[in-house]
Design an enzyme around this catalytic site. Structure first.
Site, PDB file in Angstrom:
ATOM      1  N   ASN A 106       0.853  -1.183   0.000  1.00 30.19           N
ATOM      2  CA  ASN A 106       0.000   0.000   0.000  1.00 30.19           C
ATOM      3  C   ASN A 106       0.893   1.238   0.000  1.00 30.19           C
ATOM      4  OD1 ASN A 106      -1.790   2.069   0.532  1.00 30.19           O
ATOM      5  ND2 ASN A 106      -2.391   1.333   2.563  1.00 30.19           N
ATOM      6  N   HIS A 141      -9.504   0.778   5.041  1.00 30.42           N
ATOM      7  CA  HIS A 141      -8.237   0.994   5.749  1.00 30.42           C
ATOM      8  C   HIS A 141      -8.501   1.919   6.948  1.00 30.42           C
ATOM      9  CE1 HIS A 141      -4.153   2.258   6.671  1.00 30.42           C
ATOM     10  NE2 HIS A 141      -3.740   1.216   5.966  1.00 30.42           N
ATOM     11  N   GLU A 191      -4.938  -5.162  10.699  1.00 28.59           N
ATOM     12  CA  GLU A 191      -3.917  -4.133  10.923  1.00 28.59           C
ATOM     13  C   GLU A 191      -4.202  -3.442  12.257  1.00 28.59           C
ATOM     14  OE1 GLU A 191      -2.101  -2.831   6.865  1.00 28.59           O
ATOM     15  OE2 GLU A 191      -3.785  -1.529   7.304  1.00 28.59           O
ATOM     16  N   GLY A 236       2.905   2.035  10.975  1.00 29.12           N
ATOM     17  CA  GLY A 236       3.913   3.085  10.858  1.00 29.12           C
ATOM     18  C   GLY A 236       4.661   3.402  12.140  1.00 29.12           C
ATOM     19  N   SER A 267       3.800  -2.357  10.482  1.00 24.26           N
ATOM     20  CA  SER A 267       5.250  -2.447  10.751  1.00 24.26           C
ATOM     21  C   SER A 267       5.866  -3.749  10.262  1.00 24.26           C
ATOM     22  CB  SER A 267       5.539  -2.229  12.241  1.00 24.26           C
ATOM     23  OG  SER A 267       5.136  -0.920  12.605  1.00 24.26           O
TER      24      SER A 267
HETATM   25  P1  13P Z   1       3.168   0.194   7.861  1.00 23.48           P
HETATM   26  O1  13P Z   1       3.719  -1.016   7.170  1.00 23.48           O
HETATM   27  O2  13P Z   1       3.841   1.460   7.508  1.00 23.48           O
HETATM   28  O3  13P Z   1       3.043  -0.019   9.334  1.00 23.48           O
HETATM   29  O4  13P Z   1       1.668   0.399   7.296  1.00 23.48           O
HETATM   30  C1  13P Z   1       0.803  -0.661   7.247  1.00 23.48           C
HETATM   31  C2  13P Z   1      -0.380  -0.235   6.477  1.00 23.48           C
HETATM   32  O5  13P Z   1      -1.092   0.679   6.844  1.00 23.48           O
HETATM   33  C3  13P Z   1      -0.652  -0.952   5.223  1.00 23.48           C
HETATM   34  O6  13P Z   1      -1.939  -0.708   4.766  1.00 23.48           O
END
Ligand code: 13P
Length: 254
Positions: free
Chosen positions: A9, A94, A166, A172, A212
């Site tokens: 993504n 999301h 998630e 992030g 992450s």
């Molecule tokens: P990160 O891999 O940056 O934690 O983001 C995950 C995400 O939101 C994918 O949709």
């Protein structure tokens, strides 16, 4: 046997020229990967990327879609519009869309239905905030989000739908649940699907982990029995990092 999937993504990053450079670099790096590979750029990049990935093992995805076929929805894009430019997968619900664009379980269900009924494969995101986890509500929230998203779909449509767990606090941040905790949550999601739709179908639905995931942990995450792949954000920034996640088999599950 569920085929592993790694979906990248890109979020709101890259203009077409950068996107083209990225996929050109990605193609040789992932040509032998054993998983489904999806790149999910901003929609503006799709028509530029599509001819470049034609005939490769890379598929195209979008990050959002509207549920209506057409009409007065300023700024939105329909399933048909995405499919017309070669998009095969779409992220729905999301947490960033739920948080910043007021998406809710009802609209997410409408979008999931609209996508899957026309042949666009949904990747539906679910997950809890830190406070919800700390107060013990995570499983209730997540199973509700999953069952609401799938409501009204046929068995065949559910089979084509991918669920991505998630945890919002892991996106992030570099912080993740312990591997067994992530696996237990995906197991809980599979059980919720099983209770409503039966074991045979529940065993077919692909469940991803996102939050992450990086080159150094993708192998051990996907080695967990319930985790069929990853939805990756920050690790898409560098094409070599993304390729390493895609090639996770070399370090993890065979
Ligand atoms: P990160 O891999 O940056 O934690 O983001 C995950 C995400 O939101 C994918 O949709």
């Amino acid at each position: 046997m569920r085929k592993p999937m790694i979906a990248g993504n890109w979020k709101m990053n890259r203009i077409p020229e950068q996107a083209v450079q990225y996929v050109r670099a990605l193609i040789p790096l992932v040509k032998d990967a054993a998983c489904d590979i999806i790149v999910m750029p901003p929609v503006i990049c799709c028509s530029y990327i599509k001819p470049i990935i034609e005939g490769t093992n890379i598929r195209l995805g979008a990050q959002n879609v509207h549920f209506a076929e057409c009409g007065p929805y300023t700024g939105e894009l329909s399933v048909q519009m995405l499919m017309a430019i070669g998009v095969e997968y779409v992220i729905i619900g999301h947490s960033e869309r739920r948080q910043y664009f007021c998406e809710n379980d009802k609209t997410i269900n409408l979008k999931t239905k609209a996508a899957v009924k026309s042949g666009l494969k949904p990747i539906v995101c679910v997950g809890e905030m830190k406070e919800e986890r700390d107060s013990g509500y995570a499983d209730i929230k997540i199973s509700y989000q999953v069952l609401m998203a799938l409501n009204g779909l046929t068995d065949k449509e559910i089979e084509k739908t991918v669920i991505a767990y998630e945890p919002i606090w892991a996106i992030g941040t570099g912080v993740m649940p312990a591997l067994n905790e992530a696996n237990n949550t995906l197991s809980m999601i599979r059980s919720a699907i099983e209770r409503n739709y039966g074991n045979k179908l529940a065993q077919k639905v692909r469940l991803l982990y996102g939050g992450s995931m990086r080159p150094n942990n993708a192998g051990e995450i996907i080695a967990q029995p319930e985790i069929d792949g990853g939805l990756v954000g920050a690790a898409t920034k560098d094409v070599e990092d993304f390729a390493k996640v895609v090639n996770f088999q070399k370090g993890g599950r065979q």
